[in-house]
Design a protein around this motif. Structure first.
Motif, PDB file in Angstrom:
ATOM      1  N   ILE A  23       0.886  -1.024  -0.062  1.00 38.24           N
ATOM      2  CA  ILE A  23       0.351   0.101  -0.028  1.00 38.24           C
ATOM      3  C   ILE A  23       1.021   1.711   0.003  1.00 38.24           C
ATOM      4  O   ILE A  23       0.763   2.100  -0.903  1.00 38.24           O
ATOM      5  CB  ILE A  23      -0.857   0.240   0.876  1.00 38.24           C
ATOM      6  N   GLN A  24       2.114   1.442   1.062  1.00 41.18           N
ATOM      7  CA  GLN A  24       3.036   2.430   0.713  1.00 41.18           C
ATOM      8  C   GLN A  24       3.536   2.615  -0.539  1.00 41.18           C
ATOM      9  O   GLN A  24       3.692   3.647  -0.996  1.00 41.18           O
ATOM     10  CB  GLN A  24       3.122   2.538   2.018  1.00 41.18           C
ATOM     11  N   PHE A  25       3.898   1.644  -0.887  1.00 39.70           N
ATOM     12  CA  PHE A  25       4.382   1.954  -2.731  1.00 39.70           C
ATOM     13  C   PHE A  25       3.579   1.779  -3.528  1.00 39.70           C
ATOM     14  O   PHE A  25       3.904   3.356  -4.203  1.00 39.70           O
ATOM     15  CB  PHE A  25       5.199   0.396  -3.092  1.00 39.70           C
ATOM     16  N   PHE A  26       2.115   1.930  -3.497  1.00 38.71           N
ATOM     17  CA  PHE A  26       1.501   2.544  -4.868  1.00 38.71           C
ATOM     18  C   PHE A  26       0.868   4.298  -4.357  1.00 38.71           C
ATOM     19  O   PHE A  26       0.879   4.568  -4.842  1.00 38.71           O
ATOM     20  CB  PHE A  26      -0.038   1.774  -4.360  1.00 38.71           C
ATOM     21  N   PHE A  27       1.131   4.269  -2.590  1.00 35.50           N
ATOM     22  CA  PHE A  27       0.749   5.815  -2.578  1.00 35.50           C
ATOM     23  C   PHE A  27       1.807   6.570  -2.997  1.00 35.50           C
ATOM     24  O   PHE A  27       1.850   7.553  -3.614  1.00 35.50           O
ATOM     25  CB  PHE A  27       0.996   5.759  -0.939  1.00 35.50           C
ATOM     26  N   LEU A  28       3.039   5.720  -2.494  1.00 37.30           N
ATOM     27  CA  LEU A  28       4.224   6.938  -3.313  1.00 37.30           C
ATOM     28  C   LEU A  28       4.264   6.843  -4.363  1.00 37.30           C
ATOM     29  O   LEU A  28       4.507   7.726  -5.065  1.00 37.30           O
ATOM     30  CB  LEU A  28       5.303   5.798  -2.399  1.00 37.30           C
ATOM     31  N   LYS A  29       3.862   5.819  -5.165  1.00 40.57           N
ATOM     32  CA  LYS A  29       3.633   5.914  -6.803  1.00 40.57           C
ATOM     33  C   LYS A  29       2.654   7.094  -7.111  1.00 40.57           C
ATOM     34  O   LYS A  29       3.526   7.725  -8.122  1.00 40.57           O
ATOM     35  CB  LYS A  29       4.038   4.674  -6.786  1.00 40.57           C
ATOM     36  N   ASN A  30       1.798   7.538  -7.015  1.00 38.68           N
ATOM     37  CA  ASN A  30       0.972   7.598  -7.014  1.00 38.68           C
ATOM     38  C   ASN A  30       1.007   9.124  -6.805  1.00 38.68           C
ATOM     39  O   ASN A  30       1.016  10.120  -7.500  1.00 38.68           O
ATOM     40  CB  ASN A  30      -0.760   7.372  -6.628  1.00 38.68           C
ATOM     41  N   THR A  31       1.513   9.068  -5.769  1.00 38.27           N
ATOM     42  CA  THR A  31       1.490  10.500  -5.660  1.00 38.27           C
ATOM     43  C   THR A  31       3.009  11.129  -6.137  1.00 38.27           C
ATOM     44  O   THR A  31       2.965  12.340  -6.944  1.00 38.27           O
ATOM     45  CB  THR A  31       2.680  10.717  -4.311  1.00 38.27           C
ATOM     46  N   VAL A  32       4.360  10.746  -6.330  1.00 37.00           N
ATOM     47  CA  VAL A  32       4.873  11.018  -7.654  1.00 37.00           C
ATOM     48  C   VAL A  32       4.447  11.360  -8.985  1.00 37.00           C
ATOM     49  O   VAL A  32       4.555  12.261  -9.635  1.00 37.00           O
ATOM     50  CB  VAL A  32       6.289   9.991  -7.465  1.00 37.00           C
ATOM     51  N   ASP A  33       4.129  10.772  -9.188  1.00 34.79           N
ATOM     52  CA  ASP A  33       2.963  10.813 -10.712  1.00 34.79           C
ATOM     53  C   ASP A  33       2.235  11.818 -10.925  1.00 34.79           C
ATOM     54  O   ASP A  33       2.794  12.682 -11.758  1.00 34.79           O
ATOM     55  CB  ASP A  33       2.072   9.423 -10.945  1.00 34.79           C
ATOM     56  N   LEU A  34       1.245  11.749  -9.586  1.00 33.30           N
ATOM     57  CA  LEU A  34       0.837  13.588  -9.518  1.00 33.30           C
ATOM     58  C   LEU A  34       1.540  14.310  -9.812  1.00 33.30           C
ATOM     59  O   LEU A  34       0.736  15.640 -10.034  1.00 33.30           O
ATOM     60  CB  LEU A  34       0.215  12.924  -8.412  1.00 33.30           C
ATOM     61  N   ASN A  35       2.631  14.084  -8.656  1.00 33.58           N
ATOM     62  CA  ASN A  35       3.735  15.890  -9.072  1.00 33.58           C
ATOM     63  C   ASN A  35       3.990  16.319 -10.099  1.00 33.58           C
ATOM     64  O   ASN A  35       4.534  17.531 -10.774  1.00 33.58           O
ATOM     65  CB  ASN A  35       4.471  15.050  -7.593  1.00 33.58           C
TER      66      ASN A  35
END
Length: 456
Positions: A23-35
């Motif tokens: 879950i943490q990995f997907f959250f971090l990946k989504n955050t990077v993609d969003l930024n």
């Protein structure tokens, strides 16, 4: 805590930690993609505004209308390099001013470099870096907050501030684009800083999660360690009880017989029961000495009395003493000495105990008639004492554990071999105190070979 309970806890905890990590990995990946998407959209819009302002300025000052296409003006060449098609003449100083204004408006606070395509040289000519251009925007009326800045346009601010400044052209730096003729490029050399500033909170969460995982791993280690120590303690108490119960029972029964006044009339029985008491007392004394001996070794209060020992003679004498200490006659120990006598420095008592413990294990862990071969050989740098037996052998997974304190090879609920699991631990510690080495390997076709290595 039962074995199955521990297994369930470990499985559930492992699944939970893996789930949190995913879950943490997907959250971090989504955050990077969003930024990244946000940065791209902000940068693209800012560059479109800059291009439109350049075209509007040229239209106002030159009096003609450009063929500028506002919808297809910005191309992203790479992750941190953008090309903007203006399709018109570009004033470098105005470009610098507009870039700073638009980037500030969209909160793009990154170092950047810009360059303008030169048709004559077919190269991108480098302008002023972000740090130098920042001074210019700070000095301009629109940014410094002068009274007339509220009514002045960007073009008026530019003309007021840059009217007497010459155009600066430097060495070529950025790559060209064959798609356009009148264009400029913007390069962000430190774009990663933009992402790190936006995901800093996630980094902190990940760091905290890592600490939780480490604490969880340490907790599991403590649980398994405590369980292992509990098993060792349980086995030790069982062995201790068994070892003490048998001689104490024999002594108690013999004492009751000796209390009978009529025993005097049977001198042979009197002698026999006195012998039993003496043997069992000696057996108890040996077991107690083993425990006290290990306590002394554990506290590291052993003082070695190193003496010059003639090795061949000492080993032969030790084997004879071992034979005499056994309940039955032992004639199955074969000794192979060195051709010439050699001397070593060692503590006689502890050296003798080392040999005793290994020979005792060879006898105890043999289900048939024991055959023990003691061989002394010498190499260039060391002396080796090998004690080979034909016992049940040691499984590969236990060869490193047998020298541990209280460790005994698991045999289920069957305890047909006497002992506390202290003998080989004592051997390991005493060889270490002597600066020697002890090793074990298989003895084909069955049994084990213990090797004591004594450096010259």
């Amino acid at each position: 805590m039962g074995r199955n309970t521990i297994r369930v806890i470990v499985v559930l905890a492992t699944v939970s930690v893996l789930g949190i990590l995913v879950i943490q990995f997907f959250f971090l990946k989504n955050t990077v993609d969003l930024n990244e998407r946000k940065f791209h959209e902000s940068t693209t819009q800012a560059l479109k505004n800059v291009a439109q302002s350049l075209v509007d300025y040229n239209t106002k000052t030159q009096g003609y209308k450009s063929n500028y296409d506002p919808y297809n003006s910005v191309d992203q060449i790479s992750n941190n390099y953008y090309v903007v098609n203006v399709n018109d003449v570009i004033n470098p100083l105005l470009l610098e001013h507009l870039l700073l204004v638009e980037f500030k408006r969209f909160n793009i606070e990154l170092d950047f470099e810009y360059a303008i395509y030169d048709c004559e040289t077919n190269q991108m000519m480098y302008g002023i870096s972000h740090s130098e251009a920042k001074d210019s925007i700070v000095r301009s009326p629109a940014v410094s907050g002068e009274p007339n800045s509220q009514t002045m346009t960007d073009e008026e601010i530019f003309e007021n501030h840059y009217a007497l400044k010459p155009v600066k052209i430097a060495k070529p730096l950025l790559p060209t684009c064959d798609k356009y003729i009148y264009y400029f490029g913007v390069y962000f050399p430190h774009r990663s800083q933009y992402y790190s500033s936006h995901v800093k909170a996630w980094y902190m969460v990940n760091g905290f999660l890592l600490l939780v995982i480490l604490f969880f791993g340490y907790t599991l280690y403590v649980i398994f360690r405590q369980r292992q120590l509990s098993e060792i303690q349980k086995n030790f108490i069982n062995n201790l009880t068994h070892e003490f119960k048998t001689p104490l029972s024999a002594i108690r029964l013999s004492s009751k017989v000796l209390e009978d006044p009529k025993i005097i009339d049977h001198p042979k029985r009197l002698t026999e029961y006195a012998r039993i008491i003496g043997e069992q007392t000696q057996r108890l004394t040996i077991q107690v000495e083993k425990v006290l001996q290990m306590a002394s070794v554990e506290k590291k209060i052993i003082q070695l009395d190193r003496q010059e020992i003639q090795l061949n003679n000492f080993i032969e004498k030790t084997i004879d003493e071992f034979r005499s200490s056994q309940e039955t006659e032992i004639n199955f120990i074969r000794l192979e000495t060195l051709p010439q006598e050699t001397t070593v420095k060692a503590d006689r008592l502890h050296f003798s105990n080392i040999i005793f413990n290994i020979l005792d294990n060879a006898v105890k862990y043999c289900k048939e008639t024991p055959e023990i071969h003691v061989r002394i050989n010498k190499t260039r740098n060391s002396i080796h004492i090998q004690i080979a037996d034909n016992g049940i052998g040691i499984p590969e997974e236990y060869k490193k554990k047998i020298f541990g304190r209280f460790f005994r090879i698991p045999t289920g609920d069957v305890h047909d071999v006497k002992g506390f699991g202290l003998g080989l631990d004592y051997v390991r510690k005493m060889t270490h105190f002597h600066n020697w080495k002890i090793g074990v390997k298989d003895n084909s076709p069955k049994g084990t070979i213990f090797t004591i290595t004594i450096p010259k």
